[in-house]
Design a protein around this motif. Sequence first.
Motif, PDB file in Angstrom:
ATOM      1  N   SER A   1      -5.461   0.248  -7.550  1.00 22.26           N
ATOM      2  CA  SER A   1      -4.923  -0.484  -7.686  1.00 22.26           C
ATOM      3  C   SER A   1      -5.195   0.073  -9.728  1.00 22.26           C
ATOM      4  O   SER A   1      -4.046   1.057 -10.601  1.00 22.26           O
ATOM      5  CB  SER A   1      -3.942  -0.808  -8.465  1.00 22.26           C
ATOM      6  OG  SER A   1      -3.744  -1.581  -7.121  1.00 22.26           O
TER       7      SER A   1
ATOM      8  N   ARG B   1       0.837  -0.783  -0.339  1.00 21.93           N
ATOM      9  CA  ARG B   1      -0.411   0.044   0.257  1.00 21.93           C
ATOM     10  C   ARG B   1       1.044   0.959   0.447  1.00 21.93           C
ATOM     11  O   ARG B   1       1.832   1.680   0.988  1.00 21.93           O
ATOM     12  CB  ARG B   1      -1.199   0.271   1.191  1.00 21.93           C
ATOM     13  CG  ARG B   1      -1.380  -0.873   1.727  1.00 21.93           C
ATOM     14  CD  ARG B   1      -3.174  -1.406   0.783  1.00 21.93           C
ATOM     15  NE  ARG B   1      -4.174  -2.345   1.063  1.00 21.93           N
ATOM     16  CZ  ARG B   1      -4.462  -2.989   0.773  1.00 21.93           C
ATOM     17  NH1 ARG B   1      -5.256  -2.611  -0.474  1.00 21.93           N
ATOM     18  NH2 ARG B   1      -4.880  -4.258   1.260  1.00 21.93           N
ATOM     19  N   PHE B   2       0.568   2.247  -1.582  1.00 23.75           N
ATOM     20  CA  PHE B   2       1.609   3.579  -1.617  1.00 23.75           C
ATOM     21  C   PHE B   2       1.353   4.278  -2.028  1.00 23.75           C
ATOM     22  O   PHE B   2       1.295   5.127  -2.351  1.00 23.75           O
ATOM     23  CB  PHE B   2       2.683   3.068  -1.788  1.00 23.75           C
ATOM     24  CG  PHE B   2       4.064   4.235  -2.452  1.00 23.75           C
ATOM     25  CD1 PHE B   2       4.571   4.782  -1.247  1.00 23.75           C
ATOM     26  CD2 PHE B   2       3.859   4.607  -3.429  1.00 23.75           C
ATOM     27  CE1 PHE B   2       5.792   5.603  -1.482  1.00 23.75           C
ATOM     28  CE2 PHE B   2       4.997   5.500  -3.869  1.00 23.75           C
ATOM     29  CZ  PHE B   2       5.622   5.637  -2.884  1.00 23.75           C
TER      30      PHE B   2
HETATM   31  P1  ADP Z   1      -6.878  -2.454  -4.427  1.00 27.37           P
HETATM   32  O1  ADP Z   1      -5.746  -2.117  -5.200  1.00 27.37           O
HETATM   33  O2  ADP Z   1      -6.500  -4.108  -3.514  1.00 27.37           O
HETATM   34  O3  ADP Z   1      -7.970  -1.724  -4.567  1.00 27.37           O
HETATM   35  P2  ADP Z   1      -5.150  -0.060  -2.628  1.00 27.37           P
HETATM   36  O4  ADP Z   1      -6.994   0.976  -2.600  1.00 27.37           O
HETATM   37  O5  ADP Z   1      -4.697  -0.301  -1.254  1.00 27.37           O
HETATM   38  O6  ADP Z   1      -5.836  -1.604  -2.938  1.00 27.37           O
HETATM   39  O7  ADP Z   1      -4.840   0.803  -3.950  1.00 27.37           O
HETATM   40  C1  ADP Z   1      -3.305   0.235  -4.086  1.00 27.37           C
HETATM   41  C2  ADP Z   1      -2.922   1.244  -4.880  1.00 27.37           C
HETATM   42  O8  ADP Z   1      -2.836   1.953  -5.593  1.00 27.37           O
HETATM   43  C3  ADP Z   1      -2.242   1.845  -3.383  1.00 27.37           C
HETATM   44  O9  ADP Z   1      -1.699   1.918  -2.413  1.00 27.37           O
HETATM   45  C4  ADP Z   1      -1.475   3.083  -4.461  1.00 27.37           C
HETATM   46  O10 ADP Z   1      -0.623   2.768  -4.413  1.00 27.37           O
HETATM   47  C5  ADP Z   1      -3.024   3.367  -5.054  1.00 27.37           C
HETATM   48  N1  ADP Z   1      -3.254   4.029  -5.301  1.00 27.37           N
HETATM   49  C6  ADP Z   1      -4.799   4.174  -5.065  1.00 27.37           C
HETATM   50  N2  ADP Z   1      -5.290   5.114  -4.911  1.00 27.37           N
HETATM   51  C7  ADP Z   1      -4.608   6.070  -5.619  1.00 27.37           C
HETATM   52  C8  ADP Z   1      -4.659   7.595  -6.552  1.00 27.37           C
HETATM   53  N3  ADP Z   1      -5.822   8.042  -6.532  1.00 27.37           N
HETATM   54  N4  ADP Z   1      -3.877   8.296  -7.473  1.00 27.37           N
HETATM   55  C9  ADP Z   1      -2.764   7.301  -7.610  1.00 27.37           C
HETATM   56  N5  ADP Z   1      -2.898   5.737  -6.720  1.00 27.37           N
HETATM   57  C10 ADP Z   1      -3.394   5.519  -6.382  1.00 27.37           C
END
Ligand code: ADP
Length: 320
Positions: free
Chosen positions: A106, A73-74
């Motif tokens: 993502s 998670r970043f």
């Molecule tokens: P998933 O992909 O399983 O839904 P997350 O919601 O944690 O998991 O999103 C994964 C990653 O996607 C985040 O940790 C971040 O690096 C990137 N991400 C999420 N939202 C955004 C955003 N609004 N803009 C850019 N990158 C994003």
Amino acid sequence: MIKKIGVLTSGGDAPGMNAAIRGIVITGIKLGIEIFGIKDGFLGLYKNKIKKLNRIIVSDIINKGGTFLGSSRFPEFKEKKNRYIAVKNLKKKNIDSLIVIGGDGSYIGAQKLNEMGISCISIPSTIDNDVSGTDYTIGYYTALETIVKSIDKIRDTSASHKRISLVEIMGRNCGDLTLLSSIAGGCEFLVIPENKISKEQLLIEILKKIKNGKKHYIIVITENLYDIKSLAKYIEKKTNKETRATILGHVQRGGTPVVYDRVLASRMGSYAIEILKKGFSGRCIGIKNEKIVHNSIKKSLNCIKKNSTHYWLNLSKKLF
Ligand code: ADP
């Protein structure tokens, strides 16, 4: 003409991610394309952890859960200055296409990179099955198997002690895992985000079942709807029946991917290369009525996942 493609796995890991990477690498190499693996999702892109993959590296991974590339998670990737560094890292290696394997968070990252000139394709992979543009996400069926096996085990002890067992299941805002596992696990009731009820209403449902003479009960509940431990205490107090709460937690994420997920991941990985080669970008892959398709990432992010919740909910109610 595409010569180099990057691939990363991001967000929550899911069984089958490795099979998708393998599908990408093998198909790509056969077409004369170099494939680069990025460690730990968008964090690795930002930190320049990019390494060329080959056929040997992806040997013996199709049967492994998790993701050998790592995930993270970043949230800092939401800041444009950090994405700019990531784009620069890719450009330094002449990589101008990227396949992002993950959930809807993502997808947002992929769409933003696409807008910054990197041709992105996303592949839906999360156990939650909460991504629009696809009937199923990679990992969903494996998680269902794990959950149903756990419910079977809980049933043995629940029946022996004539207990009420509350089982908390993952899914974030999506009840699909709970719905299908309630049907396959032969559960007595369910609560999902799409059909929330209060603890008082849930108690009424349980009292009805007690009146009908049922001796033990398994009730599956999607995470984040109640504090399940205090819910168990409340139900025990009101029914005078021993009630236990089980939070299945991260076991649902792990394990050997089932055949369906391996095949789905292989199809999607291979297809991602195919459509990049044809010149598509900003697209997300899906499976619709057993056919592999692609849609705009932007549009998919803006629409609510239209799934068959009502069908499954009606069926589960008939079977309680
Ligand atoms: P998933 O992909 O399983 O839904 P997350 O919601 O944690 O998991 O999103 C994964 C990653 O996607 C985040 O940790 C971040 O690096 C990137 N991400 C999420 N939202 C955004 C955003 N609004 N803009 C850019 N990158 C994003």
